[in-house]
Design a protein around this motif. Structure first.
Motif, PDB file in Angstrom:
ATOM      1  N   ASN A  13      18.425  89.537 -27.387  1.00 17.49           N
ATOM      2  CA  ASN A  13      18.170  90.750 -28.159  1.00 17.49           C
ATOM      3  C   ASN A  13      17.090  91.629 -27.546  1.00 17.49           C
ATOM      4  N   GLU A  14      16.710  91.350 -26.268  1.00 11.45           N
ATOM      5  CA  GLU A  14      15.660  92.153 -25.674  1.00 11.45           C
ATOM      6  C   GLU A  14      16.174  93.537 -25.309  1.00 11.45           C
ATOM      7  N   VAL A  15      15.219  94.490 -25.279  1.00 16.27           N
ATOM      8  CA  VAL A  15      15.560  95.834 -24.833  1.00 16.27           C
ATOM      9  C   VAL A  15      16.096  95.756 -23.413  1.00 16.27           C
ATOM     10  N   GLY A  16      17.224  96.401 -23.169  1.00 16.18           N
ATOM     11  CA  GLY A  16      17.764  96.447 -21.815  1.00 16.18           C
ATOM     12  C   GLY A  16      18.666  95.279 -21.491  1.00 16.18           C
ATOM     13  N   ARG A  37      17.789  92.890 -17.281  1.00 20.97           N
ATOM     14  CA  ARG A  37      17.407  93.799 -18.377  1.00 20.97           C
ATOM     15  C   ARG A  37      17.575  95.251 -17.960  1.00 20.97           C
ATOM     16  N   PHE A  38      17.328  95.530 -16.694  1.00 15.55           N
ATOM     17  CA  PHE A  38      17.578  96.868 -16.157  1.00 15.55           C
ATOM     18  C   PHE A  38      18.117  96.699 -14.737  1.00 15.55           C
ATOM     19  N   VAL A 108       8.792 100.519 -17.778  1.00 15.36           N
ATOM     20  CA  VAL A 108       7.613 100.706 -16.920  1.00 15.36           C
ATOM     21  C   VAL A 108       6.809  99.398 -16.818  1.00 15.36           C
ATOM     22  N   GLY A 109       6.656  98.723 -17.947  1.00 16.92           N
ATOM     23  CA  GLY A 109       5.885  97.474 -17.951  1.00 16.92           C
ATOM     24  C   GLY A 109       6.530  96.412 -17.069  1.00 16.92           C
ATOM     25  N   LEU A 110       7.848  96.267 -17.157  1.00 23.84           N
ATOM     26  CA  LEU A 110       8.524  95.263 -16.327  1.00 23.84           C
ATOM     27  C   LEU A 110       8.410  95.627 -14.850  1.00 23.84           C
TER      28      LEU A 110
END
Lengths: 448, 195
Positions: A13-16, A37-38, A108-110
């Motif tokens: 369920n994580e973003v991306g 995730r991206f 950005v954080g990742l």
């Protein structure tokens, strides 16, 4: 034996997260690390610049003491990205990160966590001392130029924003990311402490990452702590354990006397090469040593641990006797031996014993400039959690804060007796000498 | 002494700072003076951007070390604007001969070191009369200019203001004096990165 991460469930369920194109790698610390995730994550990880990190050991020469500590900057970078993702996911879950900005912050954080160590040279921090460069500068250069900048641009991530986060010159909500990239409780340390502890095989430093991650909350208020992550009081024991683990890891691993001694041998070998570069055969990728220049980003990209050990192996046959002996000592494990110096001994060393050590060394045909170095805490990139009473240069935003009983933020050493007790640690210095003169040198201190 | 050269330089730089400035009140002031002095060509300390501008963990660790061995004294000296205790740092009187000896040894090590010691001494004497706020502004401006060499003075202040909202544009304009102060002391290799 318990294997950290084993049995942990996958989260989807994580973003991306993109279940249709799953790409996950196994990791002994975190269970699984998602690379899906991206799209930019997969692209960056596939670059030769990033793949090079497979050949950069996380702990430099610690493997001479802890043979299994052969883990790399590659696995650490993935681990740091994973922890960043977990923290941001949790902050979103509890509503501390606005849903509208969550995807942007996560992206950005990742990226920042994944790339924060890409400029490391051979043997990680060690080569910065040998070659005189700073990995942060190389990291920033690599992030702001193709191919990495192109990938980030396509992903909608401004490379300059990542630079601001790494340099801690960000403002607004990026302050949170800056803190999570570089502070006393950041994704870098949360990963490397757990990873270094696991691979070195010591029985401490096993950080309760999930507990800490799940408890962090974003402080919203006025003053320097605005937009910084803080733990509630109930997180204190996990953070105490983290700080204590870091303290023990520093004593037992990062500042281990034999490891530091190996680093002195390798460092002095490269110093000798720089001083006599015109007379010593240099491999092509170490050509920059023939001059006062520090290596460029291109030269760093051409090097890894193998480059350094290959050169040191060859120099065992060098015509330069000092260089040859340093390299032979390394490969034959005839390491320099440490003599611990407290304040009294260091003062005595500086006020006359130094000259006597040199006399003893020369009597044994040992060159004290290369074989009798001293080492101290300011020579290492690692440090323990700093507990100093505040001054005007307080470490406010990089220190660890908890919500106190009155719900006001309080620095952890003000409320934790465990942390407070660590403030009494004495900084140690060491004199290194070859085994054959250690007894004579010890005798000099005893006579003082 | 068989220090690595970086450590030897670090100790010589700290010795010189205290010789030139006498005592230094407050850790911010010490950190910022050391940052600007280091730019004279010492290459003895690494700095990262921190709450109040460039900050060196190695300087912090070395100061702890020097206090442990009794070279440096730390004494409470008034309070900060936030009400915390302010500390004054100075060389222990009985260690001053050792301090001077270390500086002389460094100056004799290489021909260029004489000039480095002379320049640093002049610069630190000039910086020592500034207060910690002025030094914070000056060090921050130099740090940001080094990282962003193409910015104009106004753009530089625009960059600095959000980082330090408790200072105003006028104070940053006054702080620009640091570029004139540093001009004569920074070697070309460092100066080339400044405008």
């Amino acid at each position: 034996m318990t294997i950290p991460g084993k049995g942990k469930k996958l989260r989807t369920n994580e973003v991306g997260a993109s279940p249709s194109k799953q790409l996950l790698v196994r990791d002994p610390i975190h269970g699984f690390v998602r690379l899906d995730r991206f799209d930019f994550i997969r692209e960056i990880v596939s670059l030769k610049e990033f793949q090079r990190l497979h050949h950069i050991s996380q702990l430099g020469v610690s493997r001479f003491v802890y043979p299994s500590a052969t883990h790399t900057r590659f696995s650490h970078s993935l681990g740091a990205m994973h922890v960043m993702g977990r923290i941001l996911d949790n902050l979103a879950l509890v509503g501390d990160v606005n849903r509208d900005e969550l995807e942007d912050l996560t992206r950005v954080g990742l990226a920042a966590a994944l790339l924060h160590d890409i400029g490391h040279g051979p043997l990680s921090h060690s080569s910065e001392g040998f070659f005189g460069f700073k990995h942060e500068k190389i990291t920033i250069e690599l992030i702001t130029r193709p191919p990495i900048s192109d990938i980030l641009d396509r992903a909608g991530v401004d490379p300059k924003r990542i630079v601001g986060i790494i340099r801690r010159t960000s403002v607004g909500s990026d302050l949170l990311l800056s803190q999570l990239i570089s502070s006393e409780l950041d994704v870098d340390r949360l990963d490397y402490l757990a990873r270094d502890s696991y691979f070195s095989g010591v029985g401490f430093g096993n950080v309760d990452v999930e507990r800490i991650v799940n408890l962090l909350r974003v402080f919203k208020g006025t003053g320097p702590l605005d937009n910084h992550a803080i733990s509630p009081l109930k997180g204190m024991h996990s953070i105490e354990s983290y700080i204590l683990g870091r303290h023990l890891m520093y004593q037992a691993v990062y500042f281990h006397k034999a490891t530091r001694g190996v680093e002195k041998i390798v460092g002095n070998a490269f110093r000798r090469v720089k001083e006599r570069a015109s007379q010593i055969s240099l491999p092509d990728n170490l050509g920059f040593l023939d001059g006062q220049m520090m290596p460029t980003a291109e030269e760093i990209l051409e090097m890894d641990d193998h480059t350094v050990f290959d050169a040191l192996r060859r120099w065992q046959r060098s015509k330069d006797t000092v260089l040859r002996e340093l390299c032979r000592r390394l490969f034959q494990r005839r390491l320099l031996k440490a003599i611990e110096m407290g304040g009294k001994e260091l003062s005595a060393y500086m006020t006359g014993i130094d000259a006597k050590v040199r006399v003893v060394a020369r009597k044994h045909r040992i060159n004290p400039d290369y074989f009798c170095p001293i080492d101290g805490p300011s020579d290492t990139p690692y440090s323990v959690y700093s507990i100093k009473s505040p001054d005007d240069e307080s470490t406010v935003t990089t220190n660890i804060f908890l919500y106190g009983e009155d719900q006001k933020p309080v620095e952890i050493s003000q409320t934790s007796d465990v942390v407070k007790s660590l403030a009494k640690t004495e900084y140690r210095n060491r004199l290194y000498v070859p085994e054959e003169i250690r007894a004579d040198v010890r005798h000099l201190f005893a006579r003082k | 002494m068989s220090f690595d050269e970086t450590r030897f330089r670090r100790l010589a730089l700290l010795s010189l700072i205290f010789k030139s400035a006498g005592s230094v009140v407050g850790r911010t002031k010490l950190q910022k003076i050391a940052y600007l002095a280091n730019l004279c060509g010492w290459r003895a300390l690494d700095f990262k951007y921190h709450n109040y501008g460039p900050y060196s963990q190695a300087l912090f660790a070395e100061m702890e070390n020097l206090q442990t061995i009794g070279w440096i004294k730390e004494e409470a000296f008034g309070t900060t604007r936030d009400g915390d205790v302010l500390y004054k740092y100075s060389f222990a009187p009985e260690q001053k001969a050792r301090r001077d000896n270390l500086i002389a040894k460094f100056a004799d090590l290489r021909p260029e070191n004489q000039k480095l010691v002379r320049n640093t001494n002049e610069l630190v004497e000039g910086l020592a009369v500034k207060n910690s706020e002025e030094l914070e502004i000056m060090a921050t401006l130099i740090y940001l200019r080094q990282e962003n060499p193409s910015l104009t003075d106004d753009q530089l202040i625009d960059l600095a203001l959000p980082l330090k909202p408790y200072y105003n544009r006028r104070q940053f304009k006054d702080g620009m004096i640091v570029f004139r102060m540093m001009k004569h002391y920074m070697p070309e290799s460092v100066q080339a990165r400044h405008r």
